[in-house]
Design a protein around this motif. Sequence first.
Motif, PDB file in Angstrom:
ATOM      1  N   LEU A  33       0.831  -1.196   0.000  1.00 13.47           N
ATOM      2  CA  LEU A  33       0.000   0.000   0.000  1.00 13.47           C
ATOM      3  C   LEU A  33       0.869   1.251   0.000  1.00 13.47           C
ATOM      4  CD1 LEU A  33      -2.814   1.345   0.290  1.00 13.47           C
ATOM      5  CD2 LEU A  33      -2.500   1.162   2.751  1.00 13.47           C
ATOM      6  N   SER A  34       1.887   1.272   0.826  1.00 12.96           N
ATOM      7  CA  SER A  34       2.778   2.437   0.899  1.00 12.96           C
ATOM      8  C   SER A  34       3.529   2.664  -0.406  1.00 12.96           C
ATOM      9  CB  SER A  34       3.782   2.255   2.036  1.00 12.96           C
ATOM     10  OG  SER A  34       3.115   2.154   3.262  1.00 12.96           O
ATOM     11  N   VAL A  35       4.038   1.597  -0.988  1.00 15.72           N
ATOM     12  CA  VAL A  35       4.770   1.730  -2.248  1.00 15.72           C
ATOM     13  C   VAL A  35       3.835   2.175  -3.363  1.00 15.72           C
ATOM     14  CG1 VAL A  35       6.028   0.427  -4.014  1.00 15.72           C
ATOM     15  CG2 VAL A  35       6.577   0.104  -1.602  1.00 15.72           C
ATOM     16  N   ALA A  40       2.150   5.151  -7.770  1.00 18.31           N
ATOM     17  CA  ALA A  40       0.985   5.339  -8.648  1.00 18.31           C
ATOM     18  C   ALA A  40      -0.280   5.465  -7.810  1.00 18.31           C
ATOM     19  CB  ALA A  40       0.864   4.165  -9.619  1.00 18.31           C
ATOM     20  N   PRO A  41      -0.459   6.575  -7.122  1.00 18.47           N
ATOM     21  CA  PRO A  41      -1.648   6.704  -6.260  1.00 18.47           C
ATOM     22  C   PRO A  41      -2.929   6.780  -7.085  1.00 18.47           C
ATOM     23  CG  PRO A  41      -0.445   8.776  -6.345  1.00 18.47           C
ATOM     24  CD  PRO A  41       0.382   7.767  -7.088  1.00 18.47           C
ATOM     25  N   PRO A  42      -3.969   6.096  -6.625  1.00 15.03           N
ATOM     26  CA  PRO A  42      -5.257   6.182  -7.326  1.00 15.03           C
ATOM     27  C   PRO A  42      -5.932   7.518  -7.033  1.00 15.03           C
ATOM     28  CG  PRO A  42      -5.437   4.769  -5.416  1.00 15.03           C
ATOM     29  CD  PRO A  42      -3.995   5.168  -5.521  1.00 15.03           C
ATOM     30  N   GLU A  43      -6.986   7.805  -7.785  1.00 11.39           N
ATOM     31  CA  GLU A  43      -7.738   9.043  -7.570  1.00 11.39           C
ATOM     32  C   GLU A  43      -8.349   9.055  -6.175  1.00 11.39           C
ATOM     33  OE1 GLU A  43     -10.711   9.848 -10.522  1.00 11.39           O
ATOM     34  OE2 GLU A  43      -9.534   8.810 -12.040  1.00 11.39           O
ATOM     35  N   ILE A  44      -8.162  10.136  -5.463  1.00  9.04           N
ATOM     36  CA  ILE A  44      -8.675  10.232  -4.099  1.00  9.04           C
ATOM     37  C   ILE A  44     -10.197  10.378  -4.095  1.00  9.04           C
ATOM     38  CG2 ILE A  44      -8.673  11.664  -2.022  1.00  9.04           C
ATOM     39  CD1 ILE A  44      -5.727  12.045  -2.398  1.00  9.04           C
ATOM     40  N   GLY A  45     -10.761  10.990  -5.127  1.00 10.25           N
ATOM     41  CA  GLY A  45     -12.203  11.210  -5.190  1.00 10.25           C
ATOM     42  C   GLY A  45     -13.023   9.945  -5.323  1.00 10.25           C
ATOM     43  N   ARG A  46     -12.424   8.825  -5.643  1.00 11.32           N
ATOM     44  CA  ARG A  46     -13.166   7.573  -5.820  1.00 11.32           C
ATOM     45  C   ARG A  46     -13.444   6.879  -4.496  1.00 11.32           C
ATOM     46  NH1 ARG A  46     -11.368   3.733 -10.254  1.00 11.32           N
ATOM     47  NH2 ARG A  46     -13.480   3.082  -9.838  1.00 11.32           N
ATOM     48  N   GLY A  47     -12.877   7.370  -3.419  1.00 12.98           N
ATOM     49  CA  GLY A  47     -13.090   6.737  -2.114  1.00 12.98           C
ATOM     50  C   GLY A  47     -12.410   5.381  -2.050  1.00 12.98           C
ATOM     51  N   PRO A  48     -13.067   4.408  -1.446  1.00  9.14           N
ATOM     52  CA  PRO A  48     -12.443   3.086  -1.317  1.00  9.14           C
ATOM     53  C   PRO A  48     -12.553   2.229  -2.580  1.00  9.14           C
ATOM     54  CG  PRO A  48     -14.542   3.105  -0.202  1.00  9.14           C
ATOM     55  CD  PRO A  48     -14.287   4.512  -0.672  1.00  9.14           C
ATOM     56  N   ALA A 112      -9.776  -9.207   9.786  1.00  9.96           N
ATOM     57  CA  ALA A 112      -9.882  -7.944  10.528  1.00  9.96           C
ATOM     58  C   ALA A 112      -8.903  -6.905   9.998  1.00  9.96           C
ATOM     59  CB  ALA A 112      -9.643  -8.186  12.017  1.00  9.96           C
ATOM     60  N   GLY A 113      -7.733  -7.330   9.591  1.00  8.03           N
ATOM     61  CA  GLY A 113      -6.754  -6.398   9.045  1.00  8.03           C
ATOM     62  C   GLY A 113      -7.070  -5.979   7.621  1.00  8.03           C
ATOM     63  N   GLY A 114      -7.834  -6.788   6.900  1.00  8.47           N
ATOM     64  CA  GLY A 114      -8.156  -6.475   5.517  1.00  8.47           C
ATOM     65  C   GLY A 114      -9.448  -5.725   5.317  1.00  8.47           C
ATOM     66  N   LEU A 115     -10.332  -5.742   6.288  1.00  8.96           N
ATOM     67  CA  LEU A 115     -11.618  -5.056   6.145  1.00  8.96           C
ATOM     68  C   LEU A 115     -11.513  -3.538   5.936  1.00  8.96           C
ATOM     69  CD1 LEU A 115     -13.995  -6.944   8.589  1.00  8.96           C
ATOM     70  CD2 LEU A 115     -13.980  -6.984   6.092  1.00  8.96           C
ATOM     71  N   PRO A 116     -10.525  -2.849   6.494  1.00 10.70           N
ATOM     72  CA  PRO A 116     -10.458  -1.404   6.251  1.00 10.70           C
ATOM     73  C   PRO A 116     -10.342  -0.994   4.787  1.00 10.70           C
ATOM     74  CG  PRO A 116      -9.126  -1.957   8.145  1.00 10.70           C
ATOM     75  CD  PRO A 116      -9.588  -3.253   7.540  1.00 10.70           C
ATOM     76  N   VAL A 117      -9.821  -1.875   3.938  1.00 11.77           N
ATOM     77  CA  VAL A 117      -9.723  -1.499   2.526  1.00 11.77           C
ATOM     78  C   VAL A 117     -11.093  -1.405   1.863  1.00 11.77           C
ATOM     79  CG1 VAL A 117      -7.392  -2.450   2.283  1.00 11.77           C
ATOM     80  CG2 VAL A 117      -9.347  -3.832   1.601  1.00 11.77           C
ATOM     81  N   LEU A 118     -12.113  -1.945   2.503  1.00 13.97           N
ATOM     82  CA  LEU A 118     -13.464  -1.846   1.941  1.00 13.97           C
ATOM     83  C   LEU A 118     -14.129  -0.509   2.240  1.00 13.97           C
ATOM     84  CD1 LEU A 118     -14.905  -5.392   2.731  1.00 13.97           C
ATOM     85  CD2 LEU A 118     -13.995  -4.542   0.564  1.00 13.97           C
ATOM     86  N   VAL A 119     -13.628   0.196   3.256  1.00 10.28           N
ATOM     87  CA  VAL A 119     -14.299   1.426   3.661  1.00 10.28           C
ATOM     88  C   VAL A 119     -13.395   2.664   3.663  1.00 10.28           C
ATOM     89  CG1 VAL A 119     -16.082   0.262   5.001  1.00 10.28           C
ATOM     90  CG2 VAL A 119     -13.945   0.902   6.095  1.00 10.28           C
ATOM     91  N   LEU A 120     -12.104   2.481   3.669  1.00  9.66           N
ATOM     92  CA  LEU A 120     -11.190   3.623   3.727  1.00  9.66           C
ATOM     93  C   LEU A 120     -10.548   3.888   2.390  1.00  9.66           C
ATOM     94  CD1 LEU A 120      -9.372   2.873   7.110  1.00  9.66           C
ATOM     95  CD2 LEU A 120     -11.266   4.432   6.699  1.00  9.66           C
ATOM     96  N   SER A 121     -10.410   5.135   2.076  1.00 12.72           N
ATOM     97  CA  SER A 121      -9.740   5.540   0.839  1.00 12.72           C
ATOM     98  C   SER A 121      -8.233   5.347   1.011  1.00 12.72           C
ATOM     99  CB  SER A 121     -10.053   7.012   0.561  1.00 12.72           C
ATOM    100  OG  SER A 121      -9.358   7.435  -0.575  1.00 12.72           O
ATOM    101  N   PRO A 122      -7.580   4.752   0.013  1.00 10.08           N
ATOM    102  CA  PRO A 122      -6.127   4.592   0.145  1.00 10.08           C
ATOM    103  C   PRO A 122      -5.414   5.920  -0.092  1.00 10.08           C
ATOM    104  CG  PRO A 122      -6.827   3.841  -2.000  1.00 10.08           C
ATOM    105  CD  PRO A 122      -8.077   4.207  -1.236  1.00 10.08           C
ATOM    106  N   CYS A 123      -4.233   6.000   0.430  1.00  8.65           N
ATOM    107  CA  CYS A 123      -3.343   7.143   0.149  1.00  8.65           C
ATOM    108  C   CYS A 123      -3.889   8.479   0.637  1.00  8.65           C
ATOM    109  CB  CYS A 123      -3.018   7.223  -1.327  1.00  8.65           C
ATOM    110  SG  CYS A 123      -2.463   5.683  -2.065  1.00  8.65           S
ATOM    111  N   SER A 124      -4.773   8.500   1.609  1.00 14.25           N
ATOM    112  CA  SER A 124      -5.280   9.806   2.075  1.00 14.25           C
ATOM    113  C   SER A 124      -4.856  10.098   3.486  1.00 14.25           C
ATOM    114  CB  SER A 124      -6.791   9.851   1.981  1.00 14.25           C
ATOM    115  OG  SER A 124      -7.379   8.832   2.733  1.00 14.25           O
TER     116      SER A 124
END
Length: 124
Positions: A33-35, A40-48, A112-124
């Motif tokens: 995720l960090s790399v 190549a960060p995705p668009e922030i406006g798309r949310g998760p 439990a560690g993977g569920l946040p990717v369903l609701v949180l926007s990456p790279c924000s």
Amino acid sequence: MSKSAWFAPGHPAQLVVGFIIWSVWFIAMYGGLSVACQRAPPEIGRGPYTWLNGGLFAFTLLVIALLLFLAWRSGRYCASLRQASEAAVALERFVGYVSTVLYLIAAVATLAGGLPVLVLSPCS
């Protein structure tokens, strides 16, 4: 003893294999995720709903499936040894039962560690 004897369901190495798999997943998940956010960060406006979160969740589901398969395999092995009463078999059965529970705990921790990717926007 063959080279792959450590992979047998009753081998004591099975007590740590689930958490080794979990730790490799954790490092790959958050390191990746960090790399990806740097390169190549995705668009922030798309949310998760991004390619990055989709890939990370697919990776999470694969690891969960692997851990659940290993738990199922250990459980079946223990069930096959239920009738035997030798001391060596009893130790293998104990290792099998404990490793089954540890695989299931590692699968729940991965979920439990993977569920946040369903609701949180990456790279924000």
